[in-house]
Scaffold this active site. Structure first.
Site, mmCIF file in Angstrom:
data_model
loop_
_atom_site.group_PDB
_atom_site.id
_atom_site.type_symbol
_atom_site.label_atom_id
_atom_site.label_comp_id
_atom_site.label_asym_id
_atom_site.label_seq_id
_atom_site.Cartn_x
_atom_site.Cartn_y
_atom_site.Cartn_z
ATOM 1 N N HIS A 1 -0.169 -4.473 29.019
ATOM 2 C CA HIS A 1 0.247 -5.655 29.789
ATOM 3 C C HIS A 1 0.701 -6.789 28.850
ATOM 4 O O HIS A 1 1.816 -7.301 28.972
ATOM 5 C CB HIS A 1 -0.915 -6.122 30.668
ATOM 6 C CG HIS A 1 -0.603 -7.292 31.543
ATOM 7 N ND1 HIS A 1 -0.338 -7.158 32.871
ATOM 8 C CD2 HIS A 1 -0.497 -8.611 31.264
ATOM 9 C CE1 HIS A 1 -0.080 -8.358 33.400
ATOM 10 N NE2 HIS A 1 -0.177 -9.261 32.429
ATOM 11 N N GLU A 2 -0.153 -7.144 27.921
ATOM 12 C CA GLU A 2 0.168 -8.282 27.045
ATOM 13 C C GLU A 2 1.344 -7.954 26.121
ATOM 14 O O GLU A 2 2.147 -8.830 25.799
ATOM 15 C CB GLU A 2 -1.064 -8.730 26.254
ATOM 16 C CG GLU A 2 -2.250 -9.195 27.115
ATOM 17 C CD GLU A 2 -1.894 -10.230 28.176
ATOM 18 O OE1 GLU A 2 -0.933 -11.002 27.974
ATOM 19 O OE2 GLU A 2 -2.552 -10.248 29.240
ATOM 20 N N HIS B 1 4.513 -8.796 27.910
ATOM 21 C CA HIS B 1 4.860 -10.221 27.804
ATOM 22 C C HIS B 1 5.451 -10.508 26.418
ATOM 23 O O HIS B 1 6.455 -11.202 26.278
ATOM 24 C CB HIS B 1 3.602 -11.082 27.967
ATOM 25 C CG HIS B 1 3.128 -11.242 29.383
ATOM 26 N ND1 HIS B 1 3.906 -11.805 30.353
ATOM 27 C CD2 HIS B 1 1.941 -10.941 29.982
ATOM 28 C CE1 HIS B 1 3.208 -11.849 31.507
ATOM 29 N NE2 HIS B 1 2.025 -11.319 31.292
ATOM 30 N N GLU C 1 5.945 -11.797 34.217
ATOM 31 C CA GLU C 1 4.981 -10.830 34.749
ATOM 32 C C GLU C 1 5.665 -9.503 35.081
ATOM 33 O O GLU C 1 5.034 -8.453 35.078
ATOM 34 C CB GLU C 1 4.277 -11.431 35.973
ATOM 35 C CG GLU C 1 2.997 -10.736 36.382
ATOM 36 C CD GLU C 1 1.827 -10.901 35.413
ATOM 37 O OE1 GLU C 1 1.927 -11.688 34.440
ATOM 38 O OE2 GLU C 1 0.802 -10.217 35.604
#
Ligand code: MG
Length: 483
Positions: free
Chosen positions: A258-259, A262, A288
């Site tokens: 997820h990170e 980003h 997102e």
């Protein structure tokens, strides 16, 4: 970039200082969450407040304001200059409209509120947080008034996180999503959790290798441990992420994906935009969509488990897939699966809209939260810590932030649909661990542009249509409804 106009040149010079000061603030924020000794908190609060106040002053510098005014009258700007001006106007609409006292008050109040929320959540004591929440709501209403709005004060707050987002638009999205997702969730039989142990040192090594393979550049970033995973941009070549690990959970794996999503967005912005108003991801919703693409669409896919299971050797491929995709209505948003996640957001959206508009009182919050949980997810929290107190956002005064999570989920599915038209062998590439074509697609269509195109422009430029929730619903149906 073609910058010929003298006013824009001057504005960019001045903006560079704002940008660099922002990096200083981000570095302190990163340090606060990763390294700072506990006794340093109040001293750090004062340091951060000073940086904020210098930034506000830079935005309000009379010469800067005048130059911006003159530039806005110029009808002959080229497209680069127009993009810069538009983004400066967006910043100005915040810093010029909200009085400095309110911005300083916000930074003080949120520091205190964060501490109060943390304690209240730990001790399951909503009453002790309620007075802070009252003050934060009052502040947010004032901010909305200064920002201005046509129909609904909540619109002004939504727009802070996603340019152009309105209450009406969110309502129509959730009216579409909620009944469908609730129905799907109710019809899925939940599987039993499979027990496993995944040593933390191995996890750290594995996820580091994995996200490097995705394309995260460790020479222009780093990954540390923090209680809440996040990404922060300290410079064009310093995009950091944090993660957390548990021996009996896969959150270290999903959190890293997820990170990294980003971070790769920020690492992919064209370097020519460095220290200009165009050098970050354009909005939280688009941001997102990047994290959710790598975490969910790639990271929870069958093909991906075929690639990763033999590498991490913690669960058999079939079991790993099951663990990554268990659908079960739960109390906690951050633990929610792909099907029920947006139901958590719908509930928060409705409550925030009612709170900002004074339709519900802070004292009624627990009752309303629990009733909506029952309605949407069929379960009731036993404590406020697992209910209305679970999220950090309100203590940060981030009313209007939550809906961007849903936008991200929807955008990611829309990208995926169109990406597969260009990358025909998507699944077999993922299965082989070849992620280069996907990153290249995202770089070309999204990352490189930074903040040049606003979300609605970006989505029509790439897909030829507006944000369309059907892509997400179809993705969910295809994956979770077995006939
Ligand atoms: Mg995120």
């Amino acid at each position: 970039m073609q910058i010929k106009n003298l006013q824009i040149k001057k504005l960019l010079e001045k903006y560079k200082e704002i940008s660099l000061l922002g990096r200083v603030g981000a570095l302190m924020g990163w340090d606060t969450e990763v390294n700072m000794p506990i006794k340093a908190a109040s001293g750090r609060g004062a340091t951060s407040a000073l940086i904020t106040s210098i930034i506000v002053d830079k935005w309000n510098d009379p010469d800067f304001k005048k130059t911006l005014e003159t530039a806005n009258k110029n009808k002959n700007l080229n497209s680069d200059e127009k993009s810069i001006l538009r983004n400066l106007n967006r910043g100005a609409s915040i810093y010029h409209k909200i009085p400095k006292e309110l911005l300083v008050l916000e930074s003080e109040l949120t520091t205190k509120s964060f501490a109060a929320w943390n304690k209240a959540r730990r001790e399951n004591d909503f009453k002790s947080f309620a007075p802070y929440l009252e003050q934060l709501l009052e502040l947010s209403r004032k901010i909305a008034k200064h920002l201005g709005y046509e129909k609904n004060a909540y619109d002004a707050l939504l727009d802070l996180y996603e340019p152009g987002l309105t209450t009406e638009f969110c309502k129509s999205l959730f009216n579409n999503l909620v009944p469908e997702l609730s129905k799907i969730a109710k019809n899925i039989k939940t599987t039993k959790k499979i027990k496993f142990k995944y040593p933390i040192e191995r996890q750290k090594q594995d996820v580091k290798e994995l996200i490097s393979k995705f394309g995260y550049d460790f020479e222009a970033g780093r990954m540390d441990i923090a209680p809440h995973p996040f990404e922060t941009t300290l410079g064009r070549f310093d995009v950091r992420i944090t993660n957390r690990y548990q021996e009996t959970s896969l959150e270290g794996l999903t959190g890293a994906m997820h990170e990294a999503g980003h971070a790769m967005y920020e690492q992919g912005v064209d370097t020519k935009f460095e220290n200009t108003p165009l050098d970050n991801g354009v909005s939280l919703g688009i941001h997102e969509s990047q994290s959710r693409f790598w975490e969910n669409i790639v990271g929870r896919s069958m093909a991906f488990t075929k690639f990763i299971a033999p590498k991490i050797k913690v669960l058999k491929q079939k079991d790993l897939y099951q663990e990554l995709n268990r659908v079960q209505p739960g109390l906690i948003r951050v633990d929610a699966d792909e099907v029920t996640y947006n139901l958590h957001i719908a509930l928060r959206f409705e409550i925030e809209n009612d709170l900002i508009n004074g339709n519900i009182k802070v004292s009624e919050l627990t009752k309303i939260w629990n009733a909506k949980m029952k309605e949407y997810l069929g379960i009731t929290p036993k404590t406020d810590s697992e209910g209305v107190l679970q999220d950090i956002h309100w203590s940060h005064n981030s009313f209007g932030y939550f809906p961007t999570y849903t936008l991200g989920n929807l955008y990611s599915a829309q990208w995926y649909f169109y990406m597969k038209k260009d990358i025909k062998n998507f699944e077999s590439l993922v299965e082989k661990g070849n992620f280069e074509p996907m990153l290249a697609w995202l770089r070309k269509n999204i990352h490189q542009h930074g903040s040049v195109y606003w979300p609605s422009e970006l989505v029509t430029k790439i897909t030829g249509e507006n944000l369309n929730p059907n892509y997400f619903l179809n993705y969910i149906k295809e994956k979770y409804i077995k006939d």
